[in-house]
Design a protein around this motif. Structure first.
Motif, PDB file in Angstrom:
ATOM      1  N   ALA A   1       5.550  56.832  70.588  1.00 30.01           N
ATOM      2  CA  ALA A   1       6.743  57.542  70.105  1.00 30.01           C
ATOM      3  C   ALA A   1       7.971  56.629  70.150  1.00 30.01           C
ATOM      4  O   ALA A   1       8.802  56.651  69.243  1.00 30.01           O
ATOM      5  N   ALA A   2       8.091  55.831  71.193  1.00 26.52           N
ATOM      6  CA  ALA A   2       9.225  54.905  71.300  1.00 26.52           C
ATOM      7  C   ALA A   2       9.171  53.871  70.188  1.00 26.52           C
ATOM      8  O   ALA A   2      10.203  53.564  69.573  1.00 26.52           O
ATOM      9  N   HIS A   3       7.987  53.336  69.905  1.00 25.15           N
ATOM     10  CA  HIS A   3       7.835  52.351  68.839  1.00 25.15           C
ATOM     11  C   HIS A   3       8.240  52.951  67.491  1.00 25.15           C
ATOM     12  O   HIS A   3       8.979  52.330  66.715  1.00 25.15           O
ATOM     13  N   ARG A   4       7.783  54.161  67.225  1.00 19.89           N
ATOM     14  CA  ARG A   4       8.121  54.817  65.963  1.00 19.89           C
ATOM     15  C   ARG A   4       9.608  55.149  65.888  1.00 19.89           C
ATOM     16  O   ARG A   4      10.233  55.003  64.831  1.00 19.89           O
ATOM     17  N   ALA A   5      10.189  55.589  66.994  1.00 24.03           N
ATOM     18  CA  ALA A   5      11.622  55.920  67.008  1.00 24.03           C
ATOM     19  C   ALA A   5      12.470  54.678  66.758  1.00 24.03           C
ATOM     20  O   ALA A   5      13.442  54.720  65.990  1.00 24.03           O
ATOM     21  N   VAL A   6      12.115  53.572  67.389  1.00 19.74           N
ATOM     22  CA  VAL A   6      12.880  52.335  67.206  1.00 19.74           C
ATOM     23  C   VAL A   6      12.722  51.819  65.779  1.00 19.74           C
ATOM     24  O   VAL A   6      13.692  51.377  65.158  1.00 19.74           O
ATOM     25  N   ASN A   7      11.514  51.880  65.239  1.00 11.46           N
ATOM     26  CA  ASN A   7      11.314  51.455  63.849  1.00 11.46           C
ATOM     27  C   ASN A   7      12.099  52.334  62.885  1.00 11.46           C
ATOM     28  O   ASN A   7      12.673  51.839  61.905  1.00 11.46           O
ATOM     29  N   THR A   8      12.132  53.640  63.148  1.00 13.28           N
ATOM     30  CA  THR A   8      12.908  54.554  62.307  1.00 13.28           C
ATOM     31  C   THR A   8      14.392  54.212  62.396  1.00 13.28           C
ATOM     32  O   THR A   8      15.084  54.180  61.373  1.00 13.28           O
ATOM     33  N   ALA A   9      14.873  53.947  63.601  1.00 12.56           N
ATOM     34  CA  ALA A   9      16.285  53.580  63.771  1.00 12.56           C
ATOM     35  C   ALA A   9      16.591  52.281  63.032  1.00 12.56           C
ATOM     36  O   ALA A   9      17.647  52.152  62.388  1.00 12.56           O
ATOM     37  N   ARG A  10      15.692  51.308  63.111  1.00 16.54           N
ATOM     38  CA  ARG A  10      15.891  50.043  62.379  1.00 16.54           C
ATOM     39  C   ARG A  10      15.921  50.280  60.873  1.00 16.54           C
ATOM     40  O   ARG A  10      16.737  49.693  60.157  1.00 16.54           O
ATOM     41  N   ASP A  11      15.001  51.127  60.386  1.00 21.76           N
ATOM     42  CA  ASP A  11      14.961  51.426  58.955  1.00 21.76           C
ATOM     43  C   ASP A  11      16.239  52.128  58.498  1.00 21.76           C
ATOM     44  O   ASP A  11      16.776  51.810  57.425  1.00 21.76           O
ATOM     45  N   VAL A  12      16.732  53.063  59.302  1.00 21.51           N
ATOM     46  CA  VAL A  12      17.968  53.770  58.960  1.00 21.51           C
ATOM     47  C   VAL A  12      19.143  52.791  58.952  1.00 21.51           C
ATOM     48  O   VAL A  12      19.977  52.821  58.043  1.00 21.51           O
ATOM     49  N   ALA A  13      19.196  51.909  59.947  1.00 18.69           N
ATOM     50  CA  ALA A  13      20.271  50.906  59.990  1.00 18.69           C
ATOM     51  C   ALA A  13      20.193  49.979  58.785  1.00 18.69           C
ATOM     52  O   ALA A  13      21.224  49.648  58.178  1.00 18.69           O
ATOM     53  N   ALA A  14      18.982  49.554  58.408  1.00 17.31           N
ATOM     54  CA  ALA A  14      18.814  48.686  57.238  1.00 17.31           C
ATOM     55  C   ALA A  14      19.231  49.421  55.968  1.00 17.31           C
ATOM     56  O   ALA A  14      19.863  48.834  55.078  1.00 17.31           O
ATOM     57  N   TRP A  15      18.896  50.713  55.887  1.00 21.37           N
ATOM     58  CA  TRP A  15      19.289  51.509  54.731  1.00 21.37           C
ATOM     59  C   TRP A  15      20.809  51.586  54.633  1.00 21.37           C
ATOM     60  O   TRP A  15      21.373  51.440  53.539  1.00 21.37           O
ATOM     61  N   HIS A  16      21.480  51.792  55.777  1.00 23.91           N
ATOM     62  CA  HIS A  16      22.943  51.860  55.780  1.00 23.91           C
ATOM     63  C   HIS A  16      23.562  50.523  55.370  1.00 23.91           C
ATOM     64  O   HIS A  16      24.536  50.492  54.609  1.00 23.91           O
ATOM     65  N   ARG A  17      23.004  49.425  55.863  1.00 21.04           N
ATOM     66  CA  ARG A  17      23.518  48.111  55.469  1.00 21.04           C
ATOM     67  C   ARG A  17      23.353  47.892  53.971  1.00 21.04           C
ATOM     68  O   ARG A  17      24.262  47.394  53.296  1.00 21.04           O
ATOM     69  N   GLN A  18      22.187  48.264  53.437  1.00 17.86           N
ATOM     70  CA  GLN A  18      21.936  48.097  52.005  1.00 17.86           C
ATOM     71  C   GLN A  18      22.858  48.995  51.183  1.00 17.86           C
ATOM     72  O   GLN A  18      23.382  48.577  50.154  1.00 17.86           O
ATOM     73  N   ALA A  19      23.077  50.221  51.656  1.00 24.23           N
ATOM     74  CA  ALA A  19      23.980  51.133  50.948  1.00 24.23           C
ATOM     75  C   ALA A  19      25.401  50.578  50.939  1.00 24.23           C
ATOM     76  O   ALA A  19      26.084  50.626  49.906  1.00 24.23           O
ATOM     77  N   ALA A  20      25.844  50.048  52.058  1.00 21.83           N
ATOM     78  CA  ALA A  20      27.187  49.462  52.119  1.00 21.83           C
ATOM     79  C   ALA A  20      27.283  48.258  51.184  1.00 21.83           C
ATOM     80  O   ALA A  20      28.288  48.086  50.481  1.00 21.83           O
ATOM     81  N   ARG A  21      26.248  47.428  51.167  1.00 23.70           N
ATOM     82  CA  ARG A  21      26.228  46.265  50.276  1.00 23.70           C
ATOM     83  C   ARG A  21      26.287  46.716  48.812  1.00 23.70           C
ATOM     84  O   ARG A  21      27.011  46.132  48.005  1.00 23.70           O
ATOM     85  N   ASN A  22      25.534  47.774  48.478  1.00 21.27           N
ATOM     86  CA  ASN A  22      25.544  48.285  47.105  1.00 21.27           C
ATOM     87  C   ASN A  22      26.917  48.823  46.712  1.00 21.27           C
ATOM     88  O   ASN A  22      27.373  48.602  45.593  1.00 21.27           O
TER      89      ASN A  22
END
Length: 189
Positions: free
Chosen positions: A119-140
């Motif tokens: 669960a911790a591995h999945r939660a951290v990966n989800t948090a990383r994906d959300v952060a990457a999505w936010h960075r990409q959205a800001a870049r766009n």
């Protein structure tokens, strides 16, 4: 004021890093002062290599960082190192700098103690994906604003257009200089 939470946070990181405590233990009883104007943090080292509140008024090491340098922290601690002014005991400063540069919080490990490894591995990966999505959205958004203000509502001058203007201006200056020379020649005749 903020010394106790900072010390508690650093000691939490040291709890999972025996190598760091071993590196700091020989400096037991020494003190370090961090100046990030207007903040001052005084730290002592105990026998186990953990941080304590400083008991002595005279520090063994002083590290000063201008407040204007804090935005460089985005680039990591190494980006800040050029702006830090260090004075005092060189061995202690070296050990302290090494530990603070290498000390990292393993969020996944800490979370796994509460909810389990998977669960911790999945939660951290989800948090990383959300952060990457936010960075990409800001870049766009930034790219879209640049395109909008460069193409549709030209408030921003493109580099190529500016270079063309500079070239045209230089050619006009040269032509004007040649014209002035010809006029002077005609006037002298």
């Amino acid at each position: 004021m903020f010394a106790s939470p900072a010390i508690a946070g650093l000691n939490h990181l040291l709890a999972d890093a025996p190598w760091a405590r071993e590196r700091l233990a020989p400096f037991a009883g020494r003190t370090a002062v961090f100046h990030v104007t207007p903040f001052v943090l005084s730290l002592g080292i105990d026998g186990g290599g953990c941080f304590t509140e400083s008991a002595t008024p005279e520090p063994d090491v002083t590290l000063e960082l201008p407040l204007a340098s804090l935005p460089k922290a985005i680039g990591g601690t190494d980006a800040l190192m050029a702006d830090i002014r260090i004075s005092g005991n060189a061995d202690f400063a070296d050990a302290l700098g090494f530990v603070l540069r290498k000390l990292r919080w393993d969020g996944e490990e800490a979370l796994s103690r509460l909810i389990g490894d998977i669960a911790a591995h999945r939660a951290v990966n989800t948090a990383r994906d959300v952060a990457a999505w936010h960075r990409q959205a800001a870049r766009n958004v930034v790219e879209n604003l640049v395109e909008y203000f460069g193409e549709e509502q030209p408030l921003v001058v493109k580099k190529a257009a500016l270079e063309d203007l500079a070239g045209d201006t230089a050619a006009l200056r040269d032509d004007l200089a040649r014209l002035e020379k010809r006029l002077r020649k005609l006037e002298t005749r």
